[in-house]
Design a protein around this motif. Sequence first.
Motif, PDB file in Angstrom:
ATOM      1  N   UNK A  22       8.278   9.899 -10.407  1.00 25.04           N
ATOM      2  CA  UNK A  22       6.781  10.261 -10.276  1.00 25.04           C
ATOM      3  C   UNK A  22       6.579  10.899  -8.996  1.00 25.04           C
ATOM      4  N   UNK A  23       6.093  12.120  -9.090  1.00 22.77           N
ATOM      5  CA  UNK A  23       5.549  12.424  -7.696  1.00 22.77           C
ATOM      6  C   UNK A  23       4.257  11.858  -7.382  1.00 22.77           C
ATOM      7  N   UNK A  24       4.184  11.496  -5.895  1.00 21.24           N
ATOM      8  CA  UNK A  24       3.116  10.609  -5.322  1.00 21.24           C
ATOM      9  C   UNK A  24       2.882  10.930  -3.986  1.00 21.24           C
ATOM     10  N   UNK A  25       1.902  10.652  -3.141  1.00 23.06           N
ATOM     11  CA  UNK A  25       1.762  10.684  -1.895  1.00 23.06           C
ATOM     12  C   UNK A  25       1.240   9.501  -1.200  1.00 23.06           C
ATOM     13  N   UNK A  26       0.883   9.214  -0.058  1.00 19.48           N
ATOM     14  CA  UNK A  26       0.141   7.900   0.432  1.00 19.48           C
ATOM     15  C   UNK A  26      -0.379   8.262   1.686  1.00 19.48           C
ATOM     16  N   UNK A  27      -1.402   7.590   1.790  1.00 20.02           N
ATOM     17  CA  UNK A  27      -2.199   7.610   3.267  1.00 20.02           C
ATOM     18  C   UNK A  27      -3.297   6.486   3.289  1.00 20.02           C
ATOM     19  N   UNK A  28      -3.929   6.197   4.339  1.00 19.96           N
ATOM     20  CA  UNK A  28      -4.836   5.252   4.551  1.00 19.96           C
ATOM     21  C   UNK A  28      -6.306   5.894   3.938  1.00 19.96           C
ATOM     22  N   UNK A  29      -7.010   4.793   3.316  1.00 14.99           N
ATOM     23  CA  UNK A  29      -8.260   5.128   2.665  1.00 14.99           C
ATOM     24  C   UNK A  29      -9.241   4.625   3.729  1.00 14.99           C
ATOM     25  N   UNK A  30      -9.038   3.675   4.723  1.00 14.53           N
ATOM     26  CA  UNK A  30     -10.018   3.427   5.607  1.00 14.53           C
ATOM     27  C   UNK A  30      -9.549   3.571   7.111  1.00 14.53           C
ATOM     28  N   UNK A  31     -10.205   3.531   8.073  1.00 18.66           N
ATOM     29  CA  UNK A  31     -10.078   3.748   9.271  1.00 18.66           C
ATOM     30  C   UNK A  31      -8.998   2.819   9.848  1.00 18.66           C
ATOM     31  N   UNK A  32      -8.899   1.623   9.626  1.00 20.24           N
ATOM     32  CA  UNK A  32      -7.892   0.525  10.015  1.00 20.24           C
ATOM     33  C   UNK A  32      -6.530   0.415   9.548  1.00 20.24           C
ATOM     34  N   UNK A  33      -6.411   1.814   8.473  1.00 24.01           N
ATOM     35  CA  UNK A  33      -4.857   1.689   7.999  1.00 24.01           C
ATOM     36  C   UNK A  33      -4.890   0.830   6.856  1.00 24.01           C
ATOM     37  N   UNK A  34      -3.354   0.461   6.505  1.00 23.63           N
ATOM     38  CA  UNK A  34      -3.097  -0.275   5.460  1.00 23.63           C
ATOM     39  C   UNK A  34      -1.898  -0.925   5.605  1.00 23.63           C
ATOM     40  N   UNK A  35      -1.819  -2.179   5.087  1.00 21.05           N
ATOM     41  CA  UNK A  35      -0.461  -2.932   5.022  1.00 21.05           C
ATOM     42  C   UNK A  35      -0.087  -3.260   3.796  1.00 21.05           C
ATOM     43  N   UNK A  36       1.260  -3.356   3.097  1.00 23.35           N
ATOM     44  CA  UNK A  36       1.392  -3.676   1.996  1.00 23.35           C
ATOM     45  C   UNK A  36       3.151  -4.164   1.981  1.00 23.35           C
ATOM     46  N   UNK A  37       3.508  -4.703   0.710  1.00 24.85           N
ATOM     47  CA  UNK A  37       4.807  -4.868   0.477  1.00 24.85           C
ATOM     48  C   UNK A  37       4.752  -4.528  -0.979  1.00 24.85           C
ATOM     49  N   UNK A  38       5.971  -4.055  -1.252  1.00 25.76           N
ATOM     50  CA  UNK A  38       6.591  -3.392  -2.491  1.00 25.76           C
ATOM     51  C   UNK A  38       8.037  -3.494  -2.688  1.00 25.76           C
ATOM     52  N   UNK A  39       8.361  -3.611  -4.168  1.00 24.05           N
ATOM     53  CA  UNK A  39       9.624  -3.488  -4.513  1.00 24.05           C
ATOM     54  C   UNK A  39      10.136  -2.308  -5.226  1.00 24.05           C
ATOM     55  N   UNK A  40      11.089  -1.743  -5.215  1.00 22.18           N
ATOM     56  CA  UNK A  40      11.589  -0.495  -5.907  1.00 22.18           C
ATOM     57  C   UNK A  40      12.725  -0.646  -6.830  1.00 22.18           C
ATOM     58  N   UNK A  41      12.480  -1.308  -8.054  1.00 25.36           N
ATOM     59  CA  UNK A  41      13.744  -1.423  -8.897  1.00 25.36           C
ATOM     60  C   UNK A  41      13.914  -0.306  -9.923  1.00 25.36           C
ATOM     61  N   UNK A  42      14.814  -0.053 -10.038  1.00 26.68           N
ATOM     62  CA  UNK A  42      15.523   1.182 -10.641  1.00 26.68           C
ATOM     63  C   UNK A  42      15.140   1.050 -12.044  1.00 26.68           C
ATOM     64  N   UNK A  43      14.868   2.014 -13.063  1.00 32.60           N
ATOM     65  CA  UNK A  43      15.039   1.894 -14.581  1.00 32.60           C
ATOM     66  C   UNK A  43      16.148   1.234 -15.014  1.00 32.60           C
ATOM     67  N   UNK A  44      17.330   1.189 -14.544  1.00 28.63           N
ATOM     68  CA  UNK A  44      18.379   0.392 -15.073  1.00 28.63           C
ATOM     69  C   UNK A  44      18.141  -1.031 -14.920  1.00 28.63           C
TER      70      UNK A  44
END
Length: 272
Positions: free
Chosen positions: A69-91
């Motif tokens: 799925x097409x997507x982008x990403x940027x900060x929504x606030x001046x201080x930026x953002x931090x995150x953790x994420x996993x990327x499981x495949x459809x399989x």
Amino acid sequence: MQEWANYLHLQELGGLELLKARYHQKQFSKHVHEGYCIGVIEEGAQSFFRTGQLHTAPKGDIILVNADEIHTGSSAVESGWGYRAIYPTPEMLLEISQDFFTIKNSVPWFTNAVIHDIGLAQQLSLLFDLLEQKENTLLKESMYLSTLARLIGKYGRAKVTPLNLPEACKKIELVKELLVSFPERNFSLTELAHYVGLSPWHFLREFKKCTGLPPHSWLVQIRLHKARQLLKYGHSIAMTAQNCGFSDQSHLTRHFKKAMGVTPSQYIIHLK
């Protein structure tokens, strides 16, 4: 403010990727992943484009992007953002999904880009903590499966592929298959259009309409997908660039960082 990102490749979970990142001014260009993005915002707030609109995820919220799925990403606030994420495949999600969907061989589709669910966000954070630790394979697998099952059961829908795609989109699917098979080739617009019997202008218009990206941008995403696979198999960055159709190593690195947030060297540093 310093920006950084670390990828972990969890071989005990089939090569599942875990990203831990902190960004301030980083802006991700439109891109896709072969896997889902399931993450939790831990600092600041993120803004991203998905499903045809812009979404904002503040601290504590869950972000969801479907595979391819097409997507982008940027900060929504001046201080930026931090995150953790996993990327499981459809399989990886296919087997879990069979317990929730009556449609055979269906994978989940998450309609919501941002979810405010304190309990599930806390469970995901605990999972990420566990995944960063060494050993405890049985506990990792159990926590991973139970967390994804909770997510799919509560927010997932069966992804149904339309049987009657418009004729133009069927032709675009043929071109996408061609690009996946030969991502290193330098196709011309005329060549691709003639492959499916369309004029170049009609093909260009229909390709973007069906995929959300022009052909050259889609080809870059396919090349990046192949590059990630080759890097995981131990190929050098220079050889990967050559085998994926990039003009040189710096060309690969530039596109890789725009889409992934890290350089190829940073991506493979934690490969076991």
